[in-house]
Design an enzyme around this catalytic site. Structure first.
Site, PDB file in Angstrom:
ATOM      1  N   GLN A  99     -15.050   3.180  71.680  1.00  0.00           N
ATOM      2  CA  GLN A  99     -13.974   3.322  72.650  1.00  0.00           C
ATOM      3  C   GLN A  99     -14.461   3.991  73.930  1.00  0.00           C
ATOM      4  OE1 GLN A  99     -10.763   5.368  70.611  1.00  0.00           O
ATOM      5  NE2 GLN A  99      -9.778   3.424  70.103  1.00  0.00           N
ATOM      6  N   ASP A 122     -13.874  15.844  69.718  1.00  0.00           N
ATOM      7  CA  ASP A 122     -12.822  16.103  68.739  1.00  0.00           C
ATOM      8  C   ASP A 122     -11.727  16.934  69.392  1.00  0.00           C
ATOM      9  OD1 ASP A 122     -11.261  16.990  66.570  1.00  0.00           O
ATOM     10  OD2 ASP A 122     -12.987  17.180  65.250  1.00  0.00           O
ATOM     11  N   ALA A 123     -10.477  16.552  69.193  1.00  0.00           N
ATOM     12  CA  ALA A 123      -9.352  17.286  69.781  1.00  0.00           C
ATOM     13  C   ALA A 123      -9.290  18.723  69.308  1.00  0.00           C
ATOM     14  CB  ALA A 123      -8.040  16.576  69.451  1.00  0.00           C
ATOM     15  N   GLU A 140       0.162   9.424  71.150  1.00  0.00           N
ATOM     16  CA  GLU A 140       0.048   8.869  69.794  1.00  0.00           C
ATOM     17  C   GLU A 140      -1.313   9.194  69.183  1.00  0.00           C
ATOM     18  OE1 GLU A 140       1.232   4.711  69.800  1.00  0.00           O
ATOM     19  OE2 GLU A 140       2.789   5.130  71.275  1.00  0.00           O
ATOM     20  N   HIS A 144      -3.349  11.361  63.946  1.00  0.00           N
ATOM     21  CA  HIS A 144      -4.661  11.282  63.305  1.00  0.00           C
ATOM     22  C   HIS A 144      -5.243  12.659  62.987  1.00  0.00           C
ATOM     23  CE1 HIS A 144      -4.984   7.001  63.869  1.00  0.00           C
ATOM     24  NE2 HIS A 144      -4.822   7.102  65.163  1.00  0.00           N
TER      25      HIS A 144
END
Length: 275
Positions: A99, A122-123, A140, A144
């Site tokens: 992505q 990573d968030a 959205e 996850h």
């Protein structure tokens, strides 16, 4: 699936690496729902998706000279839209290397490479210093992330005092049954909290919540649009994945849509870091 954070992050990234072509075909450059005015609005899905991007852009209240973070950017459709609409610089992060690469290509193609950047991250462990961004959005994405409190704490950390956070997230509107839980957990997803619980998580991270908007009725047509896209793209993509794999993936996406349509709502939340 293991709830170990590193294992879950790897599973999410791998899923999007492998299924990027399929999801691109179904959702286009915006890997998310659309936004319709009401049940009489017959806007096509791609335009409705851009409309949802614009809903987030307006809530970010960003402008030229600002730096926005797009948490979980996918292939960068919302990232690029926010950059165009607001004039701000935007950085998008994703767990998927595919992505990130694709997002960069599309930004360069649209002449936005000077204001739009992408990175694999990573968030729950963002590679940016404290107070680095003027605003942040997650579209959205937190579905996850099992440890949503950690992701929200990171968003708080990298925002400057006064910076805005805008979430567009699935919420639990009614309890899932055992079979619905099985379908949902078979993908790299976590059961979302209720809208009220989301607001409490955001407040617990230190934010002040400015707006909670129930957008369920506005995104509902996304379920049917997704079903139609899966049916339309099955034959074209069979050569890429093979008929058996494509059938399994397509059926899994349709099953997820059925669960979402039955049990989930949709929240637009606007908050800000005090200061």
């Amino acid at each position: 699936m293991s709830e170990d954070p590193a294992a879950r992050a790897q599973a999410v990234g791998t899923f999007y690496d492998l299924m990027g072509t399929f999801l691109d075909a179904v959702y286009g450059d915006n890997l998310h729902y659309g936004y319709w005015a009401d049940e009489h609005d017959d806007t096509p899905m791609p335009q409705a998706q851009e409309r949802l991007n614009d809903e987030l852009a307006s809530r970010l209240a960003a402008g030229p000279g600002d730096h926005v973070l797009d948490i979980g950017c996918g292939t960068g459709g919302p990232t690029r839209r926010v950059a165009r609409v607001t004039g701000a610089a935007v950085t998008g992060v994703s767990l998927s290397g595919w992505q990130v690469e694709r997002a960069g290509e599309l930004a360069a193609k649209e002449g936005l490479a000077d204001r739009v950047r992408f990175a694999r991250a990573d968030a729950t462990a963002l590679p940016y210093p404290d107070g680095h961004f003027d605003a942040a959005m997650a579209l959205e994405v937190l579905v996850h992330v099992p440890d949503k409190a950690a992701a929200l704490a990171e968003a708080y950390r990298v925002l400057r005092p006064g910076g805005r956070l805008v979430l567009a997230e699935l919420t639990l509107a009614r309890p899932m049954g055992d079979e619905q839980e099985r379908i949902w957990s078979a993908m790299p997803m976590s059961t979302p909290p209720t809208a009220h619980a989301y607001a409490e998580l955001v407040r617990a991270a230190g934010f002040e919540v400015d707006e909670l908007f129930d957008a369920g009725a506005h995104v509902r047509r996304s379920h049917q649009a997704t079903r139609e896209a899966v049916a339309r793209e099955r034959e074209r993509l069979s050569g890429t994945y093979g008929p058996r794999v494509l059938r399994q993936v397509g059926n899994a996406v349709l099953d997820l849509q059925a669960v979402a349509e039955s049990c989930l709502g949709y929240l637009l939340l606007t908050a800000r870091r005090p200061g």
